[in-house]
Design a protein around this motif. Structure first.
Motif, short mmCIF file in Angstrom:
data_model
loop_
_atom_site.label_atom_id
_atom_site.label_comp_id
_atom_site.label_asym_id
_atom_site.label_seq_id
_atom_site.Cartn_x
_atom_site.Cartn_y
_atom_site.Cartn_z
N SER A 76 0.83 -1.21 0.00
CA SER A 76 0.00 0.00 0.00
C SER A 76 0.86 1.26 0.00
CB SER A 76 -0.93 0.00 1.22
OG SER A 76 -1.93 -1.00 1.10
N ASP A 77 1.89 1.29 0.85
CA ASP A 77 2.75 2.47 0.92
C ASP A 77 3.53 2.65 -0.37
OD1 ASP A 77 1.86 3.06 3.44
OD2 ASP A 77 3.62 2.26 4.48
N ALA A 80 1.23 4.16 -3.05
CA ALA A 80 0.80 5.53 -2.76
C ALA A 80 1.94 6.53 -2.78
CB ALA A 80 0.12 5.57 -1.39
N HIS A 81 3.18 6.08 -2.82
CA HIS A 81 4.30 7.00 -2.72
C HIS A 81 4.32 7.94 -3.93
CE1 HIS A 81 8.37 8.54 -2.28
NE2 HIS A 81 8.33 8.11 -1.03
N ARG A 85 4.37 7.01 -8.01
CA ARG A 85 3.23 7.34 -8.86
C ARG A 85 3.64 8.22 -10.03
NH1 ARG A 85 -1.47 9.53 -5.08
NH2 ARG A 85 -2.55 9.51 -7.09
N THR A 92 2.92 1.50 -9.69
CA THR A 92 1.74 1.75 -8.86
C THR A 92 0.55 0.96 -9.36
OG1 THR A 92 2.37 3.96 -8.07
CG2 THR A 92 0.03 3.52 -8.28
#
Length: 330
Positions: A76-77, A80-81, A85, A92
């Motif tokens: 998840s991290d 979302a970074h 992205r 992503t």
């Protein structure tokens, strides 16, 4: 489930030492694959060494413009970074396609790359499987194999690697950093997974007891113009039956550089180098994209029930490359 001991590592050196001191131990990250395999009896470690609290949970820019991703960064991290992205959108997209939100919150980058096949024969301990019990046979060859490999397989194993993340990382020349009792080492992700051959139980080139610490992505300006597309049998929470990670660098309608990797077609994320060779320097047309796909899939050796994958992957590669080219032309 077999009883096991549990230790929480405080640092990388200590984690490697704990594993080396045990006769049958595994590193534990998010546990989203390992714990399932322990429940089914495929994995039966005597000790779990928890590495979740090691200082490996950051995504950082490198001096040359790449990225350094810690092995305990959650999926998840990672997805979302903002740098991921912006600079590697296909990565992503691949991570977000990979599982439910609950699993992404637990699963780690290092664990994702080391997850094992979801072949039903592998997870069924009541029957044979060369990957689980070397020399016992591969029942998938004559059995249920509609989602199995069409590239790089052998009579000893036709299972596919399940990672979505690994496909995108393969397209962008990721390097895997690891630590052993003898010190650090590094291996390209394309070389991490061993050819199936007649030893499918030997899955990676990591030295015994190695702990993955980081994944490094070299600078790749074309990665900012990339896509990941996944085809699955239902809309969510399913492993791929085929996937593509692609990036194009174009000028005046011609392709200056191309990156392409395929998923769910082999025992490892498959770098499509034959297709890249056809694409490089060629006009960005449907004919070029089809020729590139055909060049890569010329080596396909489908089984009776998974020949559809060759057509599926051809269409998928052409579709993703067309989308990238049309987006660049706007």
């Amino acid at each position: 489930m077999k009883e096991f001991d549990y230790r929480r590592a405080q640092d990388v050196t200590g984690a490697v030492a704990l594993l080396a001191a045990a006769t049958d131990a595994r590193f534990l990250g998010g546990g989203t694959n390992l714990v399932d395999l322990m429940k089914s009896g495929v994995e039966r470690p005597a000790l779990l060494v928890d590495v979740r609290e090691l200082p490996l949970d950051r995504v950082e820019s490198t001096a040359d413009g790449g990225l350094r991703i810690g092995a305990t960064v959650t999926n998840s991290d990672l997805a979302a970074h903002p740098d991921v992205r912006r600079r590697y959108p296909a990565l992503t997209q691949a991570v977000l396609a990979g599982a439910s939100g609950q699993l992404r919150n637990m699963a780690t980058v290092g664990g994702n790359l080391l997850q094992r096949t979801r072949c039903g024969y592998f997870t069924d301990v009541s029957g044979p499987c060369n990957k689980r019990v070397p020399g016992s046979g591969c029942p998938a060859v004559a059995g249920e194999h509609h989602n199995h490999a069409v590239l790089g397989a052998s009579d000893h194993c036709v299972a596919v690697h399940p990672s979505d993340m690994g496909v995108a990382l393969t397209a962008f020349d990721a390097q895997v950093r690891y630590e052993t009792l003898d010190g650090p080492g590094e291996v390209p992700l394309t070389d991490l997974y061993l050819p199936v051959g007649d030893t499918p139980h030997r899955e990676t080139a990591l030295p015994p007891g190695a702990l993955i610490t980081h994944i490094t992505l070299p600078p790749a300006p074309l990665a900012a113009h990339s896509r990941y597309r996944k085809v699955r049998e239902r809309a969510s929470y399913a492993f791929a039956i085929g996937s593509v990670a692609a990036a194009l660098d174009m000028k005046d309608g011609h392709i200056r550089e191309a990156r392409l990797a395929l998923g769910a077609v082999a025992s490892r994320p498959w770098r499509a180098r034959a297709a890249e060779t056809v694409l490089t320097g060629a006009p960005a047309t449907g004919e070029t994209f089809a020729a590139a796909a055909d060049a890569e899939l010329a080596a396909a050796a489908p089984l009776p029930d998974n020949g559809y994958k060759v057509t599926l992957m051809r269409n998928l590669m052409v579709s993703v490359l067309t989308e990238l080219a049309e987006g660049d032309a706007r």
